[in-house]
Design an enzyme around this catalytic site. Structure first.
Site, PDB file in Angstrom:
ATOM      1  N   ASP A 128       0.876  -1.149   0.000  1.00 48.64           N
ATOM      2  CA  ASP A 128       0.000   0.000   0.000  1.00 48.64           C
ATOM      3  C   ASP A 128       0.929   1.218   0.000  1.00 48.64           C
ATOM      4  O   ASP A 128       2.088   1.105   0.380  1.00 48.64           O
ATOM      5  CB  ASP A 128      -0.834  -0.054   1.281  1.00 48.64           C
ATOM      6  CG  ASP A 128      -1.825   1.066   1.356  1.00 48.64           C
ATOM      7  OD1 ASP A 128      -2.392   1.394   0.309  1.00 48.64           O
ATOM      8  OD2 ASP A 128      -2.032   1.590   2.450  1.00 48.64           O
ATOM      9  N   ASP A 180      -1.205  -0.742   6.058  1.00 46.46           N
ATOM     10  CA  ASP A 180      -1.286  -0.220   7.419  1.00 46.46           C
ATOM     11  C   ASP A 180      -2.589  -0.615   8.099  1.00 46.46           C
ATOM     12  O   ASP A 180      -2.859  -0.221   9.213  1.00 46.46           O
ATOM     13  CB  ASP A 180      -1.111   1.305   7.422  1.00 46.46           C
ATOM     14  CG  ASP A 180      -2.140   1.985   6.539  1.00 46.46           C
ATOM     15  OD1 ASP A 180      -3.024   1.289   6.003  1.00 46.46           O
ATOM     16  OD2 ASP A 180      -2.074   3.216   6.382  1.00 46.46           O
ATOM     17  N   ASP A 201      -7.404  -1.576   4.158  1.00 49.04           N
ATOM     18  CA  ASP A 201      -6.907  -2.640   3.295  1.00 49.04           C
ATOM     19  C   ASP A 201      -6.970  -4.029   3.930  1.00 49.04           C
ATOM     20  O   ASP A 201      -6.263  -4.943   3.514  1.00 49.04           O
ATOM     21  CB  ASP A 201      -5.522  -2.335   2.717  1.00 49.04           C
ATOM     22  CG  ASP A 201      -4.579  -1.759   3.748  1.00 49.04           C
ATOM     23  OD1 ASP A 201      -4.824  -2.007   4.932  1.00 49.04           O
ATOM     24  OD2 ASP A 201      -3.618  -1.092   3.360  1.00 49.04           O
TER      25      ASP A 201
HETATM   26  P1  ADP Z   1      -3.717   4.429  -0.614  1.00 49.21           P
HETATM   27  O1  ADP Z   1      -3.653   4.026   0.804  1.00 49.21           O
HETATM   28  O2  ADP Z   1      -3.108   3.474  -1.547  1.00 49.21           O
HETATM   29  O3  ADP Z   1      -3.161   5.812  -0.858  1.00 49.21           O
HETATM   30  P2  ADP Z   1      -6.647   4.689  -0.347  1.00 49.21           P
HETATM   31  O4  ADP Z   1      -7.561   3.679  -0.914  1.00 49.21           O
HETATM   32  O5  ADP Z   1      -6.501   4.748   1.114  1.00 49.21           O
HETATM   33  O6  ADP Z   1      -5.240   4.487  -1.080  1.00 49.21           O
HETATM   34  O7  ADP Z   1      -7.091   6.117  -0.891  1.00 49.21           O
HETATM   35  C1  ADP Z   1      -7.097   6.372  -2.258  1.00 49.21           C
HETATM   36  C2  ADP Z   1      -7.486   7.802  -2.596  1.00 49.21           C
HETATM   37  O8  ADP Z   1      -8.833   8.040  -2.240  1.00 49.21           O
HETATM   38  C3  ADP Z   1      -6.685   8.844  -1.880  1.00 49.21           C
HETATM   39  O9  ADP Z   1      -5.489   9.159  -2.540  1.00 49.21           O
HETATM   40  C4  ADP Z   1      -7.661  10.012  -1.857  1.00 49.21           C
HETATM   41  O10 ADP Z   1      -7.609  10.697  -3.072  1.00 49.21           O
HETATM   42  C5  ADP Z   1      -9.001   9.340  -1.735  1.00 49.21           C
HETATM   43  N1  ADP Z   1      -9.456   9.263  -0.351  1.00 49.21           N
HETATM   44  C6  ADP Z   1      -9.640   8.138   0.374  1.00 49.21           C
HETATM   45  N2  ADP Z   1     -10.079   8.415   1.604  1.00 49.21           N
HETATM   46  C7  ADP Z   1     -10.168   9.766   1.675  1.00 49.21           C
HETATM   47  C8  ADP Z   1     -10.548  10.681   2.704  1.00 49.21           C
HETATM   48  N3  ADP Z   1     -10.923  10.298   3.913  1.00 49.21           N
HETATM   49  N4  ADP Z   1     -10.517  12.012   2.409  1.00 49.21           N
HETATM   50  C9  ADP Z   1     -10.135  12.437   1.199  1.00 49.21           C
HETATM   51  N5  ADP Z   1      -9.763  11.623   0.210  1.00 49.21           N
HETATM   52  C10 ADP Z   1      -9.769  10.316   0.425  1.00 49.21           C
HETATM   53 MG    MG Z   2      -4.271   3.126   2.678  1.00 54.25          MG
END
Ligand code: ADP
Ligand code: MG
Length: 636
Positions: free
Chosen positions: A336, A529, A533
């Site tokens: 991740d 983390d 995920d």
């Molecule tokens: P990773 O951990 O691989 O960066 P995530 O699935 O956690 O991916 O998040 C992917 C994208 O979704 C982030 O880069 C962001 O653009 C958006 N995102 C996810 N959760 C949030 C949040 N709580 N607030 C704003 N954007 C979010």
């Molecule tokens: Mg993440």
């Protein structure tokens, strides 16, 4: 040594003192004439002194129909030898067998103690403050919300929030890392750390059973019960090996002499038929001695146990021996991004194209994010800087891989990436700045974006190099972030591949595809983390959660838990598992090899019982010492 071990040692010494002169007499090295019956009676003294408990256990075994246990085999073999007039052999075998038993119980006891010392995080008491006085109580009795006092030098007994005082904590027992951590009022503090400098007052947030220290201890204690394939193989092997060798013994006792009697071949070398039978029965008794799979049965689980202990001393918790085995075969590692390769501490670098004031936009974003645990959300709240009044926020909805929507002061607010904007039918303004772009929509209208930038962890780059050195062929980053960000991060840390703009479900699909390409032998690990995920963690061959201090979700979902968030630990975990598996294989090969040679020597009459038992005890001692090497993994 405990009392039981001391008693056994005394019995061994007494028996040895009796045995040596008798042996010299019986072998005619010392010329003392004794009638045979007197010699027998004298030999029975050391025999019974050292072996009476084995005989008793053997008898109990027969009564319980557990015929093939090692006590029974020892009893039959030694009684057989003595009955055939080989007094010295019989007693020596019993004596050496007990020496082996003594050594083994000391070694096992010591390594278990070592491991619990390594994991010295169990708090013994908590100081509760009541009417201005301190009372020492069992941590089990402290209720959530009580105020406890932790003095310098004491272990923090329960998880909580500091309400008074500041200090430095030693987290080495939890993380394997000796870097101290500073805490101040309002900081979270975890049980198992040691308070080093100042007096702290802590309001507990969890009960003892739910606290970090208890959870980790539980995990480590239960780990040994998840058996690896090698361990299962050995216990199955022992179940077949012993009866097979016993049948071999029976065949050896009966068939060759019978063959000689019928055909007359080889009979001339024996003075009488009785001597012929005695010779072969003695060889059969040697077989029985060899049929104990002691070295394997003891050393294999001990190796795994020591490996798990060694790993936990480095802040790597492995939930079972089976995972140690899988870990040793990892060739593909998927990551991740946020919080794993990067720190997950975003700094706001700009606010663009907003009709609102920057402050106001940030306020909307921070408020809408008030319930999310995503690193992005934490960073936005931090950038906003003021306390968030949650009563202004309603209808919060977090959409994985997109962002959040909520009502702030009754107005609808959406905070997230391009996908979220498209989902709401809005056209986000593109941004040419480097970083992760968080778009904000207020009351159904696009309202500009906030650019945030994450920092690489200092060790990420080295971690990838270490992984390659540890034999990992492919390192892939799976992220929900934009293509441009992913590309830059992948190039910066030296990943072999990356996939961007994935929704949580896409990550699972990606892992499945990678799994398909792995083939039979190679294993895939996913490192995350634990925040959104968990499905991927459980879908991979082995799920590794990092930065687990304080994140329950990660501890639950993962197979391997890295206590701090240092990606270097991934390669270290792999190396520990390799070392452990290598030691297990060495022990299996060594013990089986020696057994096989002994069986051949015994069948051909080249080796007597003496040698058989000496080889057995020797192998066991070496195998156990070898197993204990698994504990020493600090410099791997
Ligand atoms: P990773 O951990 O691989 O960066 P995530 O699935 O956690 O991916 O998040 C992917 C994208 O979704 C982030 O880069 C962001 O653009 C958006 N995102 C996810 N959760 C949030 C949040 N709580 N607030 C704003 N954007 C979010
Ligand atoms: Mg993440």
């Amino acid at each position: 040594m405990n009392q039981k071990q001391k008693n056994l040692l005394i019995r061994i010494l007494v028996a040895a003192v009796f045995f040596v002169p008798l042996y010299l007499i019986s072998e005619k090295i010392v010329a003392v004439e004794l009638p045979k019956w007197a010699l027998l009676l004298l030999f029975l003294i050391p025999y019974l002194v050292v072996g009476h408990d084995i005989l008793r256990k053997a008898f109990r075994g027969i009564r319980n129909r557990q015929v093939f246990d090692e006590h029974f085999l020892m009893a039959v073999a030694t009684i057989g030898a003595i009955a055939l007039g080989e007094y010295g052999e019989g007693v020596a075998v019993m004596l050496l067998y007990q020496v082996g038993e003594l050594f083994q119980s000391i070694a096992v006891g010591r390594s278990r103690r070592n491991i619990t010392e390594l994991m010295d995080i169990r708090p013994d008491y908590a100081n509760v403050e009541e009417d201005g006085e301190l009372r020492r109580v069992d941590p089990d009795e402290v209720e959530v919300g009580s105020v406890i006092v932790v003095q310098p030098g004491e272990k923090v007994p329960l998880d909580g929030i500091v309400v008074e005082g500041s200090s430095t904590l030693n987290t080495a027992a939890l993380t394997g890392e000796s870097r101290p951590r500073d805490v101040d009022v309002d900081d979270e503090i975890l049980s198992g750390c040691v308070n080093m400098t100042g007096v702290l007052k802590v309001r507990t947030t969890r009960e003892f059973d739910e606290s970090t220290a208890s959870k980790i201890l539980n995990l480590v204690e239960n780990a040994a019960s998840r058996k690896s394939k090698s361990e299962n193989f050995i216990s199955k092997f022992a179940r077949y090996y012993t009866p097979i060798v016993c049948c071999g013994a029976l065949a050896l006792a009966v068939l060759p002499p019978l063959f000689c009697m019928i055909t007359g071949v080889g009979l001339e070398s024996y003075a009488a038929a009785g001597a012929l039978w005695a010779d072969w029965i003695l060889r059969a008794c040697t077989f029985l001695v060899i049929s104990c799979p002691c070295a394997l049965v003891i050393s294999i689980p001990l190796s795994f146990f020591a490996g798990l202990g060694g790993a936990s001393s480095q802040g790597i918790l492995i939930k079972g021996s089976n995972y140690l085995e899988t870990l040793s075969r990892v060739r593909v590692v998927a990551f991740d991004k946020t919080g794993t390769i990067t720190k997950g501490n975003f700094a706001v670098t700009g606010v663009h194209h907003s009709p609102l004031e920057d402050e106001k936009l940030l306020e909307y974003a921070a408020l809408a994010e008030c319930h999310s645990s995503h690193p992005i959300s934490k960073s936005l709240r931090q950038a906003y800087g003021k306390a968030v009044d949650q009563s202004r926020v309603t209808d919060v909805e977090e959409i994985g891989g997109h962002g959040v929507t909520a009502r702030v002061d009754g107005v609808s607010v959406a905070v997230g990436n391009e996908k979220l904007m498209h989902r709401l039918g809005l056209e986000p303004r593109p941004c040419h700045h480097a970083g992760t772009i968080i778009h904000v929509a207020v009351d159904g209208a696009y309202c500009g974006h906030i650019v945030i930038a994450d920092e690489m962890k200092e060790t990420s780059r080295r971690a990838m190099a270490e992984l390659r050195r540890a034999g990992v062929e492919k390192t892939v980053m799976l992220t929900g972030d934009a293509e441009s960000v992913a590309k830059k991060v992948a190039a910066d840390v030296g990943l072999t591949d990356y996939r961007a703009e994935l929704l949580p479900a896409d990550k699972v699909a990606c892992v499945e595809e990678l799994l398909k390409n792995c083939g039979e032998k190679r294993r895939l690990a996913f490192v995350g983390d634990g925040i959104n995920d968990a499905p991927v963690l459980s879908r991979a061959d082995i799920g590794i959660a990092m930065g687990a201090l304080g994140s329950d979700a990660a501890i639950e979902a993962a197979d391997v838990v890295l206590m701090d968030d240092d990606p270097l630990k991934i390669a270290k975990a792999i190396r520990i598992s390799r070392k452990c598996l290598r030691i297990v294989k060495e022990n299996i090969a060594f013990a089986l090899g020696v057994k096989l040679v002994c069986l051949l020597l015994a069948a051909t009459g080249l080796a007597g019982m003496w040698l058989a038992i000496a080889a057995d005890v020797g192998v066991m001692i070496l195998a156990v010492l070898n197993a204990i090497r698994c504990l020493f993994v600090k410099d791997l």
